[in-house]
Design an enzyme around this catalytic site. Structure first.
Site, PDB file in Angstrom:
ATOM      1  N   GLU A 176      -9.261  54.522  41.916  1.00  0.00           N
ATOM      2  CA  GLU A 176     -10.593  54.175  42.411  1.00  0.00           C
ATOM      3  C   GLU A 176     -11.519  55.380  42.353  1.00  0.00           C
ATOM      4  OE1 GLU A 176     -10.411  50.927  45.786  1.00  0.00           O
ATOM      5  OE2 GLU A 176      -8.772  52.354  46.057  1.00  0.00           O
TER       6      GLU A 176
ATOM      7  N   GLU B 186      -1.923  48.134  45.279  1.00  0.00           N
ATOM      8  CA  GLU B 186      -2.156  47.723  46.665  1.00  0.00           C
ATOM      9  C   GLU B 186      -1.582  46.347  46.992  1.00  0.00           C
ATOM     10  OE1 GLU B 186      -5.308  50.801  45.723  1.00  0.00           O
ATOM     11  OE2 GLU B 186      -4.403  49.071  44.707  1.00  0.00           O
TER      12      GLU B 186
END
Length: 277
Positions: A132, A152
């Protein structure tokens, strides 16, 4: 070998403020921001987010800095994501998680929105929050052995530092969903095919190519780069707004010394020397 091995002559590099989790030094107009937790695969903690936010503020406000080169210490990881062991030890609750997500979103958003061009140079693991972070850069290059992923979902979570928004904008919703929903690992060659990486290089070329990319951007016209970034960001949600910024910026740039320099250099078959004026 770390990118910090480049240009280590003290006469050429100017050290910036010392941080607990970052290393920063400047060589000419390139500022290198190094995630400095190699023993922990450069995982991201709240302290690192605080320090990265402060570093972005300082470097983006410095007119002598013309490009940020973001990388990780060591040769194992750019960043393996959030430091989950630290988060678990802190006994984080749901409301705490919301604040942590906002903390990361704001920090990475600041990196994305800064006027200075940002190159993420990736060697090794680039996972979760680390991916990210790389997504918030303007350009990404990586070694051919680097691995990428958003794991995730394997933890029952979702990317919480902007991954559900920036990754689809960058590579398309279908590819982004594939990466996020599967939680799989992706080779650098695949990420280049997806459009995530601008270039993939062999390990022994990494430091040289990363600095060449940063120096190329640092030599560009700062005002034009700034307005280009702003127009592109505005146009993601509203094409008309992006076009309006583009038009006004085009007009303003015609009155700059950089425009005159660019035209003169082009006419004389020379390399322009932009000053940001």
């Amino acid at each position: 070998m770390s990118i910090m091995a480049l240009n280590t002559d003290d006469s050429d590099a100017t050290p910036d403020a010392e941080f607990e989790t970052l290393r920063i030094d400047r060589t000419d107009s390139v500022a290198r921001v190094v995630l400095d937790r190699p023993d922990d695969l450069n995982t991201i903690t709240p302290t690192l987010l605080d320090e990265l936010s402060a570093a972005i503020d300082d470097l983006d406000a410095d007119n002598d800095v013309r490009c940020l080169l973001l990388t990780g210490a060591g040769d194992r990881a750019f960043s393996a994501g959030a430091d989950l062991s630290a988060l678990a030890a802190d006994g984080m609750t749901g409301p705490d998680g919301v604040e942590l997500a906002r903390h990361g979103q704001q920090t990475f958003g600041k990196l994305e929105a800064c006027d200075t061009p940002v190159v993420a140079a990736i060697d090794g693991f680039c996972l979760g929050g680390g991916m990210e972070l790389a997504t918030a850069a303007d350009l990404r290059i990586a070694t051919d052995g680097s691995m990428f992923g958003q794991p995730e979902h394997d933890l029952g979570l979702l990317p919480g530092w902007g991954g559900t928004q920036r990754l689809p904008n960058l590579i398309g919703e279908s590819r982004a969903k594939e990466i996020i929903f599967t939680g799989g690992r992706y080779a650098a060659s695949e990420m280049a095919d997806y459009g995530f990486l601008a270039r993939v290089v062999e390990g022994d070329e990494f430091e040289t190519v990363a600095m060449e990319h940063a120096e190329q951007l640092a030599a560009g016209p700062p005002l034009a780069q700034k307005y280009t970034k702003r127009a592109m960001r505005a146009g993601r949600d509203d094409t008309d707004a992006g076009l309006e910024i583009e038009a006004h910026a085009f007009g303003q740039l015609l009155d700059t010394e950089d425009f005159s320099e660019g035209v003169n250099a082009f006419s004389n078959d020379e390399e322009p020397e932009f000053t940001g004026e």
